[in-house]
Design an enzyme around this catalytic site. Structure first.
Site, PDB file in Angstrom:
ATOM      1  N   GLN A  41      -4.899  -1.640  10.133  1.00 24.53           N
ATOM      2  CA  GLN A  41      -4.725  -2.854   9.294  1.00 24.53           C
ATOM      3  C   GLN A  41      -4.974  -3.834   9.912  1.00 24.53           C
ATOM      4  O   GLN A  41      -4.793  -3.727  11.406  1.00 24.53           O
ATOM      5  CB  GLN A  41      -3.047  -3.082   8.861  1.00 24.53           C
ATOM      6  CG  GLN A  41      -3.176  -4.397   8.227  1.00 24.53           C
ATOM      7  CD  GLN A  41      -3.928  -4.404   7.086  1.00 24.53           C
ATOM      8  OE1 GLN A  41      -4.043  -3.339   6.108  1.00 24.53           O
ATOM      9  NE2 GLN A  41      -4.441  -5.470   6.543  1.00 24.53           N
TER      10      GLN A  41
ATOM     11  N   LYS B 233       0.617  -1.030  -0.322  1.00 23.48           N
ATOM     12  CA  LYS B 233      -0.224  -0.258  -0.043  1.00 23.48           C
ATOM     13  C   LYS B 233       0.416   1.106  -0.263  1.00 23.48           C
ATOM     14  O   LYS B 233       0.736   1.638  -0.788  1.00 23.48           O
ATOM     15  CB  LYS B 233      -0.708  -0.409   1.136  1.00 23.48           C
ATOM     16  CG  LYS B 233      -2.261  -0.741   0.861  1.00 23.48           C
ATOM     17  CD  LYS B 233      -2.909  -1.141   2.740  1.00 23.48           C
ATOM     18  CE  LYS B 233      -3.664  -1.932   2.684  1.00 23.48           C
ATOM     19  NZ  LYS B 233      -4.424  -1.992   3.833  1.00 23.48           N
TER      20      LYS B 233
ATOM     21  N   ASP C 104     -11.260   3.026   4.062  1.00 22.40           N
ATOM     22  CA  ASP C 104     -12.113   1.501   4.169  1.00 22.40           C
ATOM     23  C   ASP C 104     -13.162   1.159   4.313  1.00 22.40           C
ATOM     24  O   ASP C 104     -13.470   0.339   3.523  1.00 22.40           O
ATOM     25  CB  ASP C 104     -11.538   0.933   5.882  1.00 22.40           C
ATOM     26  CG  ASP C 104     -10.159   0.131   4.954  1.00 22.40           C
ATOM     27  OD1 ASP C 104      -9.132  -0.502   3.727  1.00 22.40           O
ATOM     28  OD2 ASP C 104      -9.243   0.111   6.492  1.00 22.40           O
TER      29      ASP C 104
END
Length: 294
Positions: free
Chosen positions: A98, A54, A121
Site C-alpha cells: 500500500q 481489500k 497493482d
C-alpha cells in the site's frame, strides 16, 4: 440534458461475483485458492481503511488473504525482505504494497522488487512496458476499472476521441494505453496543455485524474460526452463535516454530459474489484490456466 449516472458499485459487484464463481471452480477442479498479500507500513488512516476493505472483499470472494501490518519505522531492507519472502511463497499469487510509504523507503525500489507475475497493482516496469507494446500483462486496477465503466456506455470505443486529463504513472498513462488498445483516438492533457478547456471539450470520452477538487467545469465538457471522474477529494461540507467530491464539478457536468461517474460510487469500487480479478488471473496464469476476461 441530464446525464446518465454510471453505477460503479453495480459493475464492481458483478465483477466480484464472477471472481468468486471462478475462484470456487478453480478450487473445486484444481485445488487452487488464489492468494492476495496486502502489506501496510505505518498508520495512514486512509490506507488503513483501504487495506481493511481489500482484505474483507478478498475473503468474501473466496480468495485467501494474507495481511502484513508493519510499524512506520520499518526499514527499507526489512520491507524488501518481506516482499522477497512473498515472492517465494507459492500460496501468494498477488502482492500489494500500500502506498504511500514512509519517507525512509523508496517506493520505486519496492515495486521493482515485486515479482512481475504477482504485481496485481500493475505498477512494475515490466508490466507497464508490456501494456505499452500491447502484450499480455497485469494492468493497473483504477485505469482498468475506468475503461470498463466507459464501455458500459460505449461497448465499442473504436474511433472515439478520448482525452485523459492527468499523466501520472498510476492512472493517466496506463488509462491512455488501455484506450489506445481499444482503438480510441487518445490525447493526454495536463497542467501545461495549451487551452486545456478546449482540448477537454473535444472529448467523446473524458477521463479526469488530476487530484484537484471540481476543477473541470460544465463548460469544459462536450455535450453528450462520457465523463469518467477518477478524483477523490475531501473538502469542507456543512456542519463542520467534510464531504467527498471528484475532479469534475458534478452538478455542472450533469447538465452537459451524456453519462458520468459519481464520486463516491463510480471509479472507486472498481479498483478493488479489478484487484481481485488480477489476483485470480495471476493464480491461473501461474498454474498454466487461461483466465477469464472481465
Amino acid at each position: 440534458m441530464t446525464a446518465r449516472i454510471i453505477d460503479g458499485k453495480a459493475l464492481a459487484e458483478s465483477i466480484r461475483n464472477k471472481v468468486a464463481a471462478e475462484a470456487a471452480e478453480l478450487k473445486r477442479s484444481h485445488g487452487i485458492v488464489p492468494g492476495l498479500a496486502a502489506v501496510l507500513v505505518g498508520e495512514n488512516p486512509a490506507s488503513q481503511v483501504y487495506v481493511r476493505n481489500k482484505v474483507k472483499q478478498t475473503t468474501e470472494a473466496g480468495l485467501a488473504s494474507f495481511e502484513h501490518v508493519l510499524p512506520a519505522e520499518t526499514t527499507q531492507d526489512d520491507l524488501l525482505a518481506l516482499v522477497r519472502q512473498l515472492n517465494a511463497d507459492p500460496k501468494v499469487h498477488g502482492i500489494l504494497v500500500q502506498l504511500p510509504l514512509p519517507p525512509q523507503i523508496d517506493p520505486d525500489l519496492v515495486i521493482a522488487t515485486i515479482d512481475p507475475a504477482k504485481d496485481v497493482d500493475g505498477f512494475h516496469v515490466e508490466n507497464a512496458g508490456r501494456l505499452v507494446v500491447g502484450q499480455e500483462s497485469l494492468v493497473p486496477c483504477t485505469p482498468q476499472g475506468s475503461v470498463l465503466l466507459a464501455k458500459t456506455v460505449h461497448p465499442d470505443l473504436t474511433g472515439l476521441e478520448a482525452v485523459v486529463l492527468g499523466r501520472s504513472n498510476i492512472v493517466g498513462k496506463p488509462v491512455a494505453q488501455l484506450l489506445i488498445a481499444e482503438s480510441a483516438t487518445v490525447t493526454v492533457a495536463h497542467s501545461r496543455t495549451r487551452d486545456l478547456e478546449a482540448v477537454c471539450r473535444r472529448a467523446d470520452i473524458l477521463v479526469v485524474a488530476v487530484g484537484r477538487p471540481e476543477m473541470v467545469k460544465g463548460s469544459w465538457i462536450k455535450p453528450g460526452a462520457t465523463v469518467i471522474d477518477v478524483g477523490i477529494n475531501r473538502v469542507p461540507g456543512e456542519n463542520g463535516k467534510s464531504r467527498l467530491v471528484g475532479d469534475v464539478d458534478f452538478k455542472e457536468a450533469m447538465e452537459v454530459a451524456g453519462a458520468i461517474t459519481p464520486v463516491p460510487g463510480g471509479v472507486g469500487p472498481m479498483t478493488i474489484a479489478c484487484l481481485l480479478a488480477n489476483t485470480l488471473k495471476a493464480a491461473m496464469v501461474a498454474n498454466g490456466l487461461t483466465p477469464p476476461s472481465f
